[in-house]
Design a protein around this motif. Structure first.
Motif, PDB file in Angstrom:
ATOM      1  N   ASP A   1       0.833  -1.190   0.000  1.00 58.29           N
ATOM      2  CA  ASP A   1       0.000   0.000   0.000  1.00 58.29           C
ATOM      3  C   ASP A   1       0.871   1.244   0.000  1.00 58.29           C
ATOM      4  O   ASP A   1       1.924   1.260   0.643  1.00 58.29           O
ATOM      5  CB  ASP A   1      -0.884   0.039   1.249  1.00 58.29           C
ATOM      6  CG  ASP A   1      -1.850  -1.127   1.300  1.00 58.29           C
ATOM      7  OD1 ASP A   1      -2.918  -1.019   0.675  1.00 58.29           O
ATOM      8  OD2 ASP A   1      -1.537  -2.133   1.959  1.00 58.29           O
TER       9      ASP A   1
ATOM     10  N   TYR B   1       0.215   5.402   0.650  1.00 57.58           N
ATOM     11  CA  TYR B   1      -0.719   6.440   1.095  1.00 57.58           C
ATOM     12  C   TYR B   1      -0.163   7.800   0.674  1.00 57.58           C
ATOM     13  O   TYR B   1       0.946   8.161   1.077  1.00 57.58           O
ATOM     14  CB  TYR B   1      -0.898   6.381   2.608  1.00 57.58           C
ATOM     15  CG  TYR B   1      -1.595   5.128   3.062  1.00 57.58           C
ATOM     16  CD1 TYR B   1      -2.968   5.127   3.312  1.00 57.58           C
ATOM     17  CD2 TYR B   1      -0.898   3.937   3.246  1.00 57.58           C
ATOM     18  CE1 TYR B   1      -3.619   3.980   3.729  1.00 57.58           C
ATOM     19  CE2 TYR B   1      -1.537   2.781   3.666  1.00 57.58           C
ATOM     20  CZ  TYR B   1      -2.896   2.810   3.904  1.00 57.58           C
ATOM     21  OH  TYR B   1      -3.540   1.676   4.314  1.00 57.58           O
TER      22      TYR B   1
ATOM     23  N   TRP C   1       1.024   5.816  -8.905  1.00 57.65           N
ATOM     24  CA  TRP C   1       0.478   4.574  -9.452  1.00 57.65           C
ATOM     25  C   TRP C   1       1.092   4.267 -10.816  1.00 57.65           C
ATOM     26  O   TRP C   1       1.494   3.129 -11.097  1.00 57.65           O
ATOM     27  CB  TRP C   1      -1.047   4.662  -9.567  1.00 57.65           C
ATOM     28  CG  TRP C   1      -1.591   3.508 -10.355  1.00 57.65           C
ATOM     29  CD1 TRP C   1      -1.777   2.225  -9.912  1.00 57.65           C
ATOM     30  CD2 TRP C   1      -1.940   3.509 -11.734  1.00 57.65           C
ATOM     31  NE1 TRP C   1      -2.247   1.440 -10.940  1.00 57.65           N
ATOM     32  CE2 TRP C   1      -2.352   2.211 -12.073  1.00 57.65           C
ATOM     33  CE3 TRP C   1      -1.958   4.496 -12.717  1.00 57.65           C
ATOM     34  CZ2 TRP C   1      -2.775   1.868 -13.349  1.00 57.65           C
ATOM     35  CZ3 TRP C   1      -2.373   4.155 -13.995  1.00 57.65           C
ATOM     36  CH2 TRP C   1      -2.777   2.847 -14.294  1.00 57.65           C
TER      37      TRP C   1
ATOM     38  N   ARG D   1      -1.526  -1.045  -3.895  1.00 60.14           N
ATOM     39  CA  ARG D   1      -2.742  -0.241  -3.807  1.00 60.14           C
ATOM     40  C   ARG D   1      -2.305   1.180  -3.457  1.00 60.14           C
ATOM     41  O   ARG D   1      -1.475   1.366  -2.571  1.00 60.14           O
ATOM     42  CB  ARG D   1      -3.663  -0.778  -2.709  1.00 60.14           C
ATOM     43  CG  ARG D   1      -4.291  -2.129  -3.044  1.00 60.14           C
ATOM     44  CD  ARG D   1      -5.147  -2.624  -1.896  1.00 60.14           C
ATOM     45  NE  ARG D   1      -4.345  -2.886  -0.724  1.00 60.14           N
ATOM     46  CZ  ARG D   1      -3.841  -4.084  -0.391  1.00 60.14           C
ATOM     47  NH1 ARG D   1      -4.057  -5.131  -1.161  1.00 60.14           N
ATOM     48  NH2 ARG D   1      -3.113  -4.231   0.702  1.00 60.14           N
ATOM     49  N   VAL D   2      -2.829   2.159  -4.166  1.00 58.73           N
ATOM     50  CA  VAL D   2      -2.562   3.553  -3.807  1.00 58.73           C
ATOM     51  C   VAL D   2      -3.810   4.116  -3.152  1.00 58.73           C
ATOM     52  O   VAL D   2      -4.934   3.787  -3.533  1.00 58.73           O
ATOM     53  CB  VAL D   2      -2.107   4.421  -5.004  1.00 58.73           C
ATOM     54  CG1 VAL D   2      -0.766   3.939  -5.547  1.00 58.73           C
ATOM     55  CG2 VAL D   2      -3.148   4.463  -6.100  1.00 58.73           C
ATOM     56  N   HIS D   3      -3.601   4.941  -2.128  1.00 55.87           N
ATOM     57  CA  HIS D   3      -4.695   5.490  -1.339  1.00 55.87           C
ATOM     58  C   HIS D   3      -4.634   7.013  -1.354  1.00 55.87           C
ATOM     59  O   HIS D   3      -3.593   7.597  -1.057  1.00 55.87           O
ATOM     60  CB  HIS D   3      -4.614   4.990   0.109  1.00 55.87           C
ATOM     61  CG  HIS D   3      -4.645   3.499   0.217  1.00 55.87           C
ATOM     62  ND1 HIS D   3      -5.821   2.780   0.255  1.00 55.87           N
ATOM     63  CD2 HIS D   3      -3.642   2.586   0.282  1.00 55.87           C
ATOM     64  CE1 HIS D   3      -5.538   1.493   0.356  1.00 55.87           C
ATOM     65  NE2 HIS D   3      -4.231   1.347   0.362  1.00 55.87           N
TER      66      HIS D   3
ATOM     67  N   CYS E   1      -5.425  10.513   0.247  1.00 55.36           N
ATOM     68  CA  CYS E   1      -5.550  10.997   1.623  1.00 55.36           C
ATOM     69  C   CYS E   1      -5.904  12.478   1.569  1.00 55.36           C
ATOM     70  O   CYS E   1      -5.037  13.324   1.347  1.00 55.36           O
ATOM     71  CB  CYS E   1      -4.244  10.753   2.371  1.00 55.36           C
ATOM     72  SG  CYS E   1      -3.646   9.050   2.211  1.00 55.36           S
TER      73      CYS E   1
ATOM     74  N   LEU F   1      -6.980   4.957  -8.274  1.00 65.59           N
ATOM     75  CA  LEU F   1      -7.663   4.214  -7.208  1.00 65.59           C
ATOM     76  C   LEU F   1      -8.318   2.954  -7.751  1.00 65.59           C
ATOM     77  O   LEU F   1      -8.177   1.868  -7.173  1.00 65.59           O
ATOM     78  CB  LEU F   1      -8.716   5.094  -6.530  1.00 65.59           C
ATOM     79  CG  LEU F   1      -8.193   6.269  -5.718  1.00 65.59           C
ATOM     80  CD1 LEU F   1      -9.348   7.106  -5.194  1.00 65.59           C
ATOM     81  CD2 LEU F   1      -7.311   5.799  -4.574  1.00 65.59           C
TER      82      LEU F   1
ATOM     83  N   SER G   1      -5.675   0.274  -9.019  1.00 65.15           N
ATOM     84  CA  SER G   1      -4.818  -0.307  -7.980  1.00 65.15           C
ATOM     85  C   SER G   1      -5.606  -1.012  -6.879  1.00 65.15           C
ATOM     86  O   SER G   1      -5.027  -1.731  -6.074  1.00 65.15           O
ATOM     87  CB  SER G   1      -3.946   0.784  -7.338  1.00 65.15           C
ATOM     88  OG  SER G   1      -4.717   1.615  -6.489  1.00 65.15           O
TER      89      SER G   1
ATOM     90  N   GLY H   1      -7.139   0.702  -4.559  1.00 69.90           N
ATOM     91  CA  GLY H   1      -6.975   1.558  -3.384  1.00 69.90           C
ATOM     92  C   GLY H   1      -8.265   2.236  -2.972  1.00 69.90           C
ATOM     93  O   GLY H   1      -9.321   2.009  -3.571  1.00 69.90           O
ATOM     94  N   THR H   2      -8.157   3.077  -1.954  1.00 68.83           N
ATOM     95  CA  THR H   2      -9.325   3.765  -1.418  1.00 68.83           C
ATOM     96  C   THR H   2      -9.024   5.252  -1.244  1.00 68.83           C
ATOM     97  O   THR H   2      -7.865   5.662  -1.236  1.00 68.83           O
ATOM     98  CB  THR H   2      -9.729   3.183  -0.049  1.00 68.83           C
ATOM     99  OG1 THR H   2      -8.596   3.246   0.817  1.00 68.83           O
ATOM    100  CG2 THR H   2     -10.179   1.745  -0.163  1.00 68.83           C
TER     101      THR H   2
ATOM    102  N   ALA I   1       3.613  -0.935   4.130  1.00 69.79           N
ATOM    103  CA  ALA I   1       2.892   0.249   3.682  1.00 69.79           C
ATOM    104  C   ALA I   1       3.868   1.420   3.644  1.00 69.79           C
ATOM    105  O   ALA I   1       4.746   1.529   4.500  1.00 69.79           O
ATOM    106  CB  ALA I   1       1.738   0.556   4.620  1.00 69.79           C
TER     107      ALA I   1
END
Length: 175
Positions: A4, A6, A19, A36-38, A40, A84, A87, A89-90, A140
């Motif tokens: 991950d 962030y 990403w 996964r990219v998130h 923020c 998102l 990947s 992600g969220t 992460a």
């Protein structure tokens, strides 16, 4: 390879670039997967979170008051949604209190960042409050985007009162 990443997010261009870089490593055969990219974002607006929540490629939102001025955007970029989605992600909408707590945690470890730059750690902590936040399938990474010199709170005298310039006081303040 991290599981991950962030990223403090305004419009979403840095998120997309992170990403895309990992995706290109996969295409070149130098990595077997992308993390996964998130995103923020400050909860006072969070246009990327709104775009994801509503299934749109981008969103425009009203931005409320926040001290995270470097990432308080009213419009999201569509490429952030792509990052998102591709990947897995969220998008995290973070309060100023969460951002401040993360900034203080980083400061205790010797990293002086401005409020917006602490968004990565704030999102990690929000998603994994009990432990270090590391995902089971890998580490992460929390991106910190700018130093504390950029933080407007630094210039407020009431936040950091002047101390007498003697070694005993300095040592006590650093302990």
């Amino acid at each position: 390879m991290p599981a991950d990443v962030y990223v403090p997010t305004g419009y979403g261009e840095l998120l997309f670039g992170v990403w895309k870089g990992f995706r290109e490593l996969v295409l070149l055969g130098l990595a077997d997967r992308t993390p996964r990219v998130h995103a923020c974002e400050p909860a006072a607006g969070a246009p990327l979170a709104a775009a994801v929540r509503t299934g749109r490629p981008a969103a425009t939102v009203r931005v409320g008051p926040t001290d995270a001025y470097a990432i308080d955007c009213a419009v999201s970029g569509y490429r952030g949604v792509v990052a998102l989605r591709e990947s897995g992600g969220t998008a995290h909408a973070l309060t100023d209190a969460q951002l401040s707590s993360a900034r203080d945690e980083l400061a205790a470890q010797g990293m002086w960042v401005e409020l917006s730059a602490a968004a990565g750690l704030a999102a990690l902590r929000a998603g994994h409050p009990a432990g270090t936040g590391a995902a089971e399938e890998g580490p992460a990474v929390c991106v910190a985007t700018s130093s504390g010199f950029k933080d407007t709170a630094t210039a407020r005298r009431d936040r950091y009162p002047a101390l007498p310039a003697d070694w005993a006081t300095v040592r006590a303040a650093l302990a």
